[in-house]
Scaffold this motif. Sequence first.
Motif, PDB file in Angstrom:
ATOM      1  N   ARG A 187       1.072  -1.222   0.040  1.00 22.42           N
ATOM      2  CA  ARG A 187      -0.083  -0.068   0.045  1.00 22.42           C
ATOM      3  C   ARG A 187       0.829   1.116   0.061  1.00 22.42           C
ATOM      4  O   ARG A 187       2.275   1.190   0.218  1.00 22.42           O
ATOM      5  CB  ARG A 187      -0.920   0.013   1.309  1.00 22.42           C
ATOM      6  CG  ARG A 187      -0.081   0.090   2.511  1.00 22.42           C
ATOM      7  CD  ARG A 187      -1.101   0.034   3.840  1.00 22.42           C
ATOM      8  NE  ARG A 187      -0.396  -0.117   5.157  1.00 22.42           N
ATOM      9  CZ  ARG A 187      -1.019  -0.126   6.430  1.00 22.42           C
ATOM     10  NH1 ARG A 187      -2.582  -0.027   6.238  1.00 22.42           N
ATOM     11  NH2 ARG A 187      -0.433  -0.096   7.412  1.00 22.42           N
ATOM     12  N   ASP A 188       0.254   2.288  -0.015  1.00 22.10           N
ATOM     13  CA  ASP A 188       1.008   3.704   0.018  1.00 22.10           C
ATOM     14  C   ASP A 188       1.657   4.091   1.283  1.00 22.10           C
ATOM     15  O   ASP A 188       1.382   3.556   2.202  1.00 22.10           O
ATOM     16  CB  ASP A 188       0.104   4.955  -0.245  1.00 22.10           C
ATOM     17  CG  ASP A 188      -0.818   4.901  -1.823  1.00 22.10           C
ATOM     18  OD1 ASP A 188      -0.221   3.908  -2.467  1.00 22.10           O
ATOM     19  OD2 ASP A 188      -1.895   5.454  -1.823  1.00 22.10           O
ATOM     20  N   VAL A 189       2.783   4.566   0.623  1.00 25.02           N
ATOM     21  CA  VAL A 189       3.733   5.080   2.089  1.00 25.02           C
ATOM     22  C   VAL A 189       4.001   6.706   1.748  1.00 25.02           C
ATOM     23  O   VAL A 189       4.610   6.987   0.634  1.00 25.02           O
ATOM     24  CB  VAL A 189       5.184   4.444   2.169  1.00 25.02           C
ATOM     25  CG1 VAL A 189       5.914   4.939   3.234  1.00 25.02           C
ATOM     26  CG2 VAL A 189       4.789   2.939   2.471  1.00 25.02           C
ATOM     27  N   LEU A 190       3.421   7.384   2.712  1.00 28.57           N
ATOM     28  CA  LEU A 190       3.533   8.839   2.524  1.00 28.57           C
ATOM     29  C   LEU A 190       3.882   9.451   3.945  1.00 28.57           C
ATOM     30  O   LEU A 190       3.195   9.335   4.783  1.00 28.57           O
ATOM     31  CB  LEU A 190       2.568   9.183   1.660  1.00 28.57           C
ATOM     32  CG  LEU A 190       2.420  10.742   1.065  1.00 28.57           C
ATOM     33  CD1 LEU A 190       1.533  10.969  -0.121  1.00 28.57           C
ATOM     34  CD2 LEU A 190       2.066  11.805   2.392  1.00 28.57           C
ATOM     35  N   ARG A 191       4.822  10.288   4.012  1.00 33.03           N
ATOM     36  CA  ARG A 191       5.092  11.116   4.919  1.00 33.03           C
ATOM     37  C   ARG A 191       5.469  12.643   4.512  1.00 33.03           C
ATOM     38  O   ARG A 191       6.290  12.831   3.569  1.00 33.03           O
ATOM     39  CB  ARG A 191       6.292  10.503   5.807  1.00 33.03           C
ATOM     40  CG  ARG A 191       6.144   9.351   6.428  1.00 33.03           C
ATOM     41  CD  ARG A 191       7.205   8.887   7.507  1.00 33.03           C
ATOM     42  NE  ARG A 191       8.312   8.666   6.524  1.00 33.03           N
ATOM     43  CZ  ARG A 191       8.808   7.504   5.910  1.00 33.03           C
ATOM     44  NH1 ARG A 191       7.902   6.573   5.926  1.00 33.03           N
ATOM     45  NH2 ARG A 191       9.824   7.487   5.391  1.00 33.03           N
ATOM     46  N   VAL A 192       4.858  13.525   5.462  1.00 38.91           N
ATOM     47  CA  VAL A 192       5.100  14.990   5.032  1.00 38.91           C
ATOM     48  C   VAL A 192       5.806  15.708   6.361  1.00 38.91           C
ATOM     49  O   VAL A 192       5.497  15.496   7.479  1.00 38.91           O
ATOM     50  CB  VAL A 192       3.898  15.863   4.649  1.00 38.91           C
ATOM     51  CG1 VAL A 192       4.063  17.217   4.527  1.00 38.91           C
ATOM     52  CG2 VAL A 192       3.010  15.291   3.433  1.00 38.91           C
TER      53      VAL A 192
ATOM     54  N   ARG B 181      -0.982  13.937  -1.986  1.00 39.24           N
ATOM     55  CA  ARG B 181      -1.825  12.500  -1.852  1.00 39.24           C
ATOM     56  C   ARG B 181      -1.047  11.528  -3.044  1.00 39.24           C
ATOM     57  O   ARG B 181      -0.718  12.246  -3.879  1.00 39.24           O
ATOM     58  CB  ARG B 181      -3.171  12.713  -2.046  1.00 39.24           C
ATOM     59  CG  ARG B 181      -3.727  13.261  -3.369  1.00 39.24           C
ATOM     60  CD  ARG B 181      -5.149  13.238  -3.417  1.00 39.24           C
ATOM     61  NE  ARG B 181      -5.648  13.647  -4.643  1.00 39.24           N
ATOM     62  CZ  ARG B 181      -5.802  12.634  -5.702  1.00 39.24           C
ATOM     63  NH1 ARG B 181      -5.764  11.387  -5.656  1.00 39.24           N
ATOM     64  NH2 ARG B 181      -6.168  13.120  -7.137  1.00 39.24           N
ATOM     65  N   LEU B 182      -1.155  10.259  -2.822  1.00 37.86           N
ATOM     66  CA  LEU B 182      -0.946   9.628  -4.034  1.00 37.86           C
ATOM     67  C   LEU B 182      -2.070   8.907  -4.736  1.00 37.86           C
ATOM     68  O   LEU B 182      -3.156   8.442  -4.158  1.00 37.86           O
ATOM     69  CB  LEU B 182      -0.051   8.270  -3.187  1.00 37.86           C
ATOM     70  CG  LEU B 182       1.304   8.699  -2.709  1.00 37.86           C
ATOM     71  CD1 LEU B 182       1.794   7.427  -1.802  1.00 37.86           C
ATOM     72  CD2 LEU B 182       2.247   8.603  -4.194  1.00 37.86           C
ATOM     73  N   THR B 183      -1.867   8.832  -5.966  1.00 35.80           N
ATOM     74  CA  THR B 183      -3.094   8.569  -6.838  1.00 35.80           C
ATOM     75  C   THR B 183      -3.118   6.968  -6.713  1.00 35.80           C
ATOM     76  O   THR B 183      -4.196   6.689  -7.320  1.00 35.80           O
ATOM     77  CB  THR B 183      -2.808   8.530  -8.400  1.00 35.80           C
ATOM     78  OG1 THR B 183      -1.483   7.976  -8.924  1.00 35.80           O
ATOM     79  CG2 THR B 183      -2.435  10.313  -8.774  1.00 35.80           C
ATOM     80  N   THR B 184      -2.321   6.206  -6.220  1.00 31.55           N
ATOM     81  CA  THR B 184      -2.576   4.907  -6.224  1.00 31.55           C
ATOM     82  C   THR B 184      -3.208   4.341  -4.774  1.00 31.55           C
ATOM     83  O   THR B 184      -3.213   3.051  -4.448  1.00 31.55           O
ATOM     84  CB  THR B 184      -0.975   4.029  -5.999  1.00 31.55           C
ATOM     85  OG1 THR B 184      -0.158   4.729  -5.136  1.00 31.55           O
ATOM     86  CG2 THR B 184      -0.415   4.283  -7.522  1.00 31.55           C
ATOM     87  N   GLY B 185      -3.686   5.153  -4.170  1.00 26.06           N
ATOM     88  CA  GLY B 185      -4.342   4.875  -2.659  1.00 26.06           C
ATOM     89  C   GLY B 185      -5.170   6.089  -2.077  1.00 26.06           C
ATOM     90  O   GLY B 185      -5.129   7.162  -2.652  1.00 26.06           O
ATOM     91  N   ASP B 186      -5.344   5.874  -0.954  1.00 25.38           N
ATOM     92  CA  ASP B 186      -6.177   6.837   0.056  1.00 25.38           C
ATOM     93  C   ASP B 186      -5.087   7.490   0.930  1.00 25.38           C
ATOM     94  O   ASP B 186      -5.496   8.596   1.803  1.00 25.38           O
ATOM     95  CB  ASP B 186      -7.048   6.303   1.004  1.00 25.38           C
ATOM     96  CG  ASP B 186      -8.392   5.711  -0.047  1.00 25.38           C
ATOM     97  OD1 ASP B 186      -8.434   6.092  -1.192  1.00 25.38           O
ATOM     98  OD2 ASP B 186      -8.758   4.693   0.420  1.00 25.38           O
ATOM     99  N   SER B 187      -3.791   7.309   0.801  1.00 27.61           N
ATOM    100  CA  SER B 187      -2.648   8.120   1.707  1.00 27.61           C
ATOM    101  C   SER B 187      -2.780   9.468   1.152  1.00 27.61           C
ATOM    102  O   SER B 187      -2.480   9.934   0.118  1.00 27.61           O
ATOM    103  CB  SER B 187      -1.390   7.645   1.674  1.00 27.61           C
ATOM    104  OG  SER B 187      -1.567   6.082   2.096  1.00 27.61           O
TER     105      SER B 187
END
Length: 253
Positions: A72-77, A192-198
Amino acid sequence: MILAGVLVVIGFGFVAARGLNSGPEEAPPAPALGDVRPPTLPSDQGLIPLLSPTPKPSPSTTPATSAPPPSRDVLRVAQGPVPEKVDLSEDGESDWVHWGLEGTFSLERDKGGKFRILEGAPTAPRFRHSLSPQAFTWTGGDPVATAAGTKTGIRTCGEGNGFTLTAPAGTTPRILKIYLGVVSGRGKLTARLTTGDSTGSTVLDNPGGTLRTAVVTVAYQAPRSGQVRLTWNTDSAYGKGCGGVALEAATLS
């Protein structure tokens, strides 16, 4: 008497003759193989074991495998201060861009970056500025090859106005940095990533009339090919002047 002596002599000669004519005594025949018996060991002596050589461990034939891609998506800001001088060529291994060196709509970018960082179509009026307290340098740029230290950028005014950016996403971990600012307002960056809801977001607030800057780092990875999409908008504009968000540069590694 004479006859008895003669018989004794003849008998002795006969025995001696037999002794000379007979060969050496024959050895007894060897026993058959089945009749051989091993020597009997004493009852208090055990068998001596024979040591077999220790086998060497065989080298592993299992091929080395890399870590599997995320499911799944991994996203950190994260938000932080901007260094006094930023070398975009060094910071952006995959691509970099800078806005506003020569005009409101000028865009300077990495000549070999393959347009990985893209800005969306403007939705509000923009203005060139030279208010940045930090300087940006680069080499290998296009259409401007080098810059020794520019403090320029672009900005927009009014609540709801801002900028949009995109960059490629996939199974390779990436870091996108956005050098931005705000004047007399509060800006909000959302990724946001287009491959999921992250999604992830951060806010930069500045009620003053001078440019306040920050660098926002977006670390991300996706389970398949897609995009990371960013919006940098003015949440609130303070006062009656041109309050809103600004944009200087972005790098991708």
